[in-house]
Design an enzyme around this catalytic site. Structure first.
Site, PDB file in Angstrom:
ATOM      1  N   LYS A  52      23.637 127.660  53.814  1.00  0.00           N
ATOM      2  CA  LYS A  52      23.333 127.899  52.447  1.00  0.00           C
ATOM      3  C   LYS A  52      23.224 126.341  51.845  1.00  0.00           C
ATOM      4  O   LYS A  52      22.087 125.993  51.061  1.00  0.00           O
ATOM      5  CB  LYS A  52      24.053 128.813  51.745  1.00  0.00           C
ATOM      6  N   GLN A  96      30.631 135.109  48.969  1.00  0.00           N
ATOM      7  CA  GLN A  96      30.368 135.432  50.298  1.00  0.00           C
ATOM      8  C   GLN A  96      30.981 136.813  50.404  1.00  0.00           C
ATOM      9  O   GLN A  96      32.382 136.728  50.353  1.00  0.00           O
ATOM     10  CB  GLN A  96      30.660 134.463  50.924  1.00  0.00           C
ATOM     11  N   ASP A 119      22.328 137.316  44.369  1.00  0.00           N
ATOM     12  CA  ASP A 119      22.250 138.239  45.333  1.00  0.00           C
ATOM     13  C   ASP A 119      21.905 139.781  45.121  1.00  0.00           C
ATOM     14  O   ASP A 119      21.541 140.387  45.945  1.00  0.00           O
ATOM     15  CB  ASP A 119      23.778 138.779  45.915  1.00  0.00           C
TER      16      ASP A 119
HETATM   17  N1  GUN Z   1      27.468 138.606  53.842  1.00  0.00           N
HETATM   18  C1  GUN Z   1      26.498 138.896  54.673  1.00  0.00           C
HETATM   19  N2  GUN Z   1      25.350 138.961  54.151  1.00  0.00           N
HETATM   20  C2  GUN Z   1      25.528 138.415  52.633  1.00  0.00           C
HETATM   21  C3  GUN Z   1      24.499 138.047  51.787  1.00  0.00           C
HETATM   22  O1  GUN Z   1      23.274 138.436  51.494  1.00  0.00           O
HETATM   23  N3  GUN Z   1      25.381 137.665  50.344  1.00  0.00           N
HETATM   24  C4  GUN Z   1      26.648 137.746  50.337  1.00  0.00           C
HETATM   25  N4  GUN Z   1      26.914 137.212  49.270  1.00  0.00           N
HETATM   26  N5  GUN Z   1      27.401 138.040  51.318  1.00  0.00           N
HETATM   27  C5  GUN Z   1      27.030 138.175  52.457  1.00  0.00           C
END
Ligand code: GUN
Length: 283
Positions: A52, A96, A119
């Site tokens: 990211k 996350q 998200d």
């Molecule tokens: N863990 C696995 N996929 C994601 C996601 O798309 N967003 C977040 N915040 N955590 C994750």
């Protein structure tokens, strides 16, 4: 002949569009910033967070990382989120997942202000998606819609089967496919006659979390097969939920792992962060 849906290529186009808009905003004196919060040192999460950050840098989005000790308290984490909620320089906040067991994921996600919830996991944003009146679309499902779009195959009227009912993928995916007028079935661990259902799918989305779970005899010839799985094998290599070697003799279109859904998730996150900045700045 099965066509490979190239998520790397499609996400590169999306990132390029985001980069141009981020640059346009910068010329107006607005910088775009994403705060990423990670608790503990889960290996897979560390890889995602690193990716990211890398993509943020590539598109000109400022990334602020908060890597927190695994035993941080619920209140300490909520206090940090509160600071980020109030920080006008931060446009998007991502926590996350998964979080360590002692933290209440639902309450933590709910503490993010919905306008920064890039998200789209906050209950308000989830509700808006149900109603079809959203600002942010959840990153993986939205990325998948873009991948399907690139095949040129219309979702309307198609039998769409999703395997997996998670809040991150399965459930929101069903909503997006429904909004595109697909006929949607969600399968899960208790589903009976799974093969019977999947083999009727024109569009099959596998989000099971089990390596090579979907075999060629579960796939309708010519189907669009989207593999959301990212499973690490003992030898360190990555593989999806779909047995790619078998499936590629049957499917019409298929996403590879890696290089399919994964890059689209991050590109959509960039798009959402840009959108958050635009909405917050009335642009
Ligand atoms: N863990 C696995 N996929 C994601 C996601 O798309 N967003 C977040 N915040 N955590 C994750």
């Amino acid at each position: 002949m099965t066509k490979i849906i190239d998520g790397k290529l499609i996400s590169a186009k999306l990132k390029e569009e985001v980069k141009i808009e981020v640059e346009n905003l910068r010329e107006k004196g607005i910088s775009v910033c994403l705060a990423v919060v990670m608790v503990g040192d889960d290996t897979a999460s560390k890889v995602y967070v690193r990716n990211k950050k890398r993509v943020c840098e590539a598109v000109g989005i400022v990334s602020k990382e908060f890597i927190l000790n695994a035993n941080i308290s619920q209140q300490e984490l909520i206090d940090l989120i509160d600071l980020l909620n109030k920080d006008r320089k931060v446009n998007g906040i991502l926590v996350q997942l998964p979080l360590p067991k002692h933290l209440n994921e639902k309450d933590i996600i709910s503490s993010i202000v919905p306008s920064k919830d890039v998200d789209a996991f906050h209950p308000i944003n989830v509700g808006k998606i149900m109603l079809g009146e959203y600002d942010f679309l959840p990153c993986t499902p939205a990325g998948i819609i873009d991948l399907i779009y690139e095949t040129g195959i219309s979702i309307e009227g198609k039998n769409c089967v999703i395997i997996g009912r998670s809040n991150i993928v399965g459930k929101p995916m069903s909503m997006l496919l429904l909004q595109k007028n697909g006929t949607v079935t969600i399968c899960h661990s208790k589903t009976q006659n799974l093969k019977e259902i999947t083999s009727k799918a024109d569009i099959l989305v596998a989000a099971v979390g089990c390596p090579n779970f979907i075999k060629d005899d579960m796939i309708k010839p010519g189907a669009v097969v989207i593999d959301v799985g990212i499973n690490r094998l003992k030898d360190g290599s990555l593989c999806g939920d779909v047995d790619f070697e078998g499936a590629k003799n049957v499917a019409g279109y298929i996403t590879p792992v890696p290089g399919g859904v994964g890059p689209m998730t991050i590109a959509t996150l960039m798009k959402n962060t840009l959108l958050a900045a635009k909405l917050q700045n009335h642009n």
